[in-house]
Design an enzyme around this catalytic site. Sequence first.
Site, short mmCIF file in Angstrom:
data_model
loop_
_atom_site.label_atom_id
_atom_site.label_comp_id
_atom_site.label_asym_id
_atom_site.label_seq_id
_atom_site.Cartn_x
_atom_site.Cartn_y
_atom_site.Cartn_z
N PRO A 386 18.98 -33.32 -23.48
CA PRO A 386 18.82 -32.27 -22.83
C PRO A 386 19.77 -31.96 -21.68
CG PRO A 386 16.89 -33.76 -22.51
CD PRO A 386 17.79 -34.18 -23.42
N ASN A 387 19.97 -30.72 -21.49
CA ASN A 387 20.76 -30.29 -20.45
C ASN A 387 22.11 -30.19 -20.29
OD1 ASN A 387 18.26 -28.67 -19.17
ND2 ASN A 387 17.74 -30.69 -18.69
N ARG A 394 26.10 -27.28 -14.30
CA ARG A 394 25.13 -28.33 -13.87
C ARG A 394 25.42 -29.20 -13.05
NH1 ARG A 394 22.10 -32.95 -17.52
NH2 ARG A 394 20.41 -33.29 -16.16
N TYR A 399 27.46 -34.46 -12.02
CA TYR A 399 28.07 -34.74 -13.61
C TYR A 399 29.24 -34.40 -13.98
CZ TYR A 399 23.17 -35.23 -14.26
OH TYR A 399 21.81 -35.80 -13.87
N ASN A 450 23.55 -40.33 -24.94
CA ASN A 450 23.19 -40.18 -23.80
C ASN A 450 21.86 -39.39 -23.84
OD1 ASN A 450 22.64 -39.08 -21.39
ND2 ASN A 450 24.83 -38.59 -20.75
N ALA A 453 17.42 -36.87 -19.50
CA ALA A 453 16.21 -37.28 -18.78
C ALA A 453 15.21 -37.97 -19.76
CB ALA A 453 15.37 -35.82 -18.32
N GLU A 474 24.13 -46.98 -24.93
CA GLU A 474 23.50 -45.87 -24.12
C GLU A 474 24.59 -45.50 -22.87
OE1 GLU A 474 20.28 -47.73 -21.94
OE2 GLU A 474 19.78 -45.79 -20.59
N HIS A 476 25.58 -42.99 -19.59
CA HIS A 476 25.18 -41.88 -18.70
C HIS A 476 26.27 -41.63 -17.95
CE1 HIS A 476 20.87 -42.31 -19.47
NE2 HIS A 476 21.08 -43.67 -19.55
N ARG A 483 20.54 -43.48 -7.94
CA ARG A 483 20.02 -42.30 -7.80
C ARG A 483 18.63 -42.15 -7.37
NH1 ARG A 483 21.66 -37.98 -12.30
NH2 ARG A 483 20.87 -36.70 -10.83
C1 DQA Z 1 22.20 -38.63 -17.35
C2 DQA Z 1 21.13 -39.11 -16.19
C3 DQA Z 1 19.52 -38.58 -16.64
O1 DQA Z 1 18.93 -39.09 -15.59
C4 DQA Z 1 19.59 -36.97 -16.46
O2 DQA Z 1 18.38 -36.70 -16.58
C5 DQA Z 1 20.82 -36.62 -17.36
C6 DQA Z 1 21.99 -37.05 -17.40
C7 DQA Z 1 23.74 -38.77 -17.13
O3 DQA Z 1 24.41 -38.73 -17.84
O4 DQA Z 1 24.10 -39.27 -16.21
O5 DQA Z 1 20.37 -35.42 -18.04
O6 DQA Z 1 21.72 -39.17 -18.53
#
Ligand code: DQA
Length: 528
Positions: A386-387, A394, A399, A450, A453, A474, A476, A483
């Site tokens: 998501p997002n 964003r 990011y 990835n 959240a 995984e 990120h 963080r």
């Molecule tokens: C994320 C880190 C997560 O905590 C966050 O909610 C994201 C992006 C990252 O790529 O750093 O949406 O996965």
Amino acid sequence: MMLRELQLCVLGRKLPIEFSDAGMDWAADRIRFLLGERIAKIMLITDEQIGLHYSLPLRRALEARGLQTIITSFPPGESEKTLRRVSDLLDKLVLNGFEKSDIIIGLGGGVVTDLAGFTAACYHRGMDWFALPTSLLGMIDAAIGGKTGVNHALGKNLIGTIHPAAAVIADVSTLTTLPERELLSASAEFVKHALLHGGKLWESVQEDGADLRLWDRELLYEMIPECAQVKIDVVEEDLTDSGRRMILNLGHTFGHAIESATDYSLSHGEAVFLGLRAMLRLSERCGLLDALKAMEIDEVLRKVHLKSAEMSPDDVLSFIRHDKKSREGRLNWVLLRDIGEPAITTRVSEIDVSETTEWLCEAAAIGGKPALQLPKRLKIAVFNGPNLNLLGTREPDIYGKHSYQELEDSIRDFAKENGLEVLIQQTNSESEMVTLLQSARHWADGIVINPGAYTHTSVAIRDAIATIGIPTIEVHLSDIESREDFRRGSLMKDVCIEQIKGRGIQGYFNAIDVFREHYYSITGKIPV
Ligand code: DQA
């Protein structure tokens, strides 16, 4: 780009059959256009393997055009083509309040379009459906002509009806994800159409060979509609399969018998290639086909590399006798008089059939040259949660400034440079992410995820990774450990083979490299 627009004229309707290489947006545009003002809900039926690649993009494209879409998928394979599966699909239609004026889309190969079409034929005594074939066989054969149905425990396709798709919308770019084995099967059907029709189709087979896996893609895309036209012409003459349509069984009487006699150790394509060669021989023995012509055609067919197979002539003969093409106790043979001139006849002597079968068994045993070994390309699925679709706007300080499209493009470029196949999907939904992971088990050698959240909350995604048993990394973009407190933990970490964090886009490249090195250490060769 639209490649060709054909039409199937049956039952007083002109049903479009369209080919393009422009992807799911084009397919959704065509569906919207064909529905005109009609307000329809869509049930998108697909299998998990095809769904992994195309169902989310297609649903998005349809919904962007105002068409509410429900996806339903099941595991890939012939074993799903059952009445039970149809019953499940009918339940879904009822429970979701589908009406006769709504639409079913079958997105996939022959199994999917047979099931989707049969379900459409049964619901409210017939609703419209669209076929979106994603296999070569589907585009030139299975999706065209209205044969829909399921298998019975005692035989293939024993239950079914004729209910042509209101439109066939074929995006040839989907063929890039087709497994080699299926391309060989489609090659056999393609060559069969070329023999039935002759002309440009047969000339291209003569020039470029009967194994379409070795063809230049552009030539293949150009010839697909030509090949589909052969099927259209036959169906227009005999929609209900009461006469002329039988010519489509060219090479299949021997082919089906070979499949059964080898207990399906040969693929359908391999069996049909052998079946076509036996058909040539029998046509010549019956005095229909000139011997020189038979040899000239055989010269092209025998170059296709097939697996060798042991089978006994008695077994093959007994399967031939049970062939479903026998009507009123006599077997209808489809033979060849010349290229482009098939002949249906019952006047074939037992001796000729026996001797051809003897030859066939010998040819299958020794003729099987080693199967063609094409280099294996590692397949990596990249799933973003998501997002991440809002990257660029964003929180760029955390990011980065690259947009999501740029992220996808750079992963694709990196994969291409390194000779890997990559599939990338993004979703904001937890349940879609679980479905993507489950679907990946039919396709991917490795997964890069990835989960956004959901990393910190989703037991369902963690369970999916643990269940499918495909090595998963995984990734990120940010360093989650440095963080906020709630981001420090990852529910994914101990079910993934590695966690890469805080390296931005580079993290995805590093993950893909881990898979390459892993592959290299096992096989001793760099994937190409
Ligand atoms: C994320 C880190 C997560 O905590 C966050 O909610 C994201 C992006 C990252 O790529 O750093 O949406 O996965």
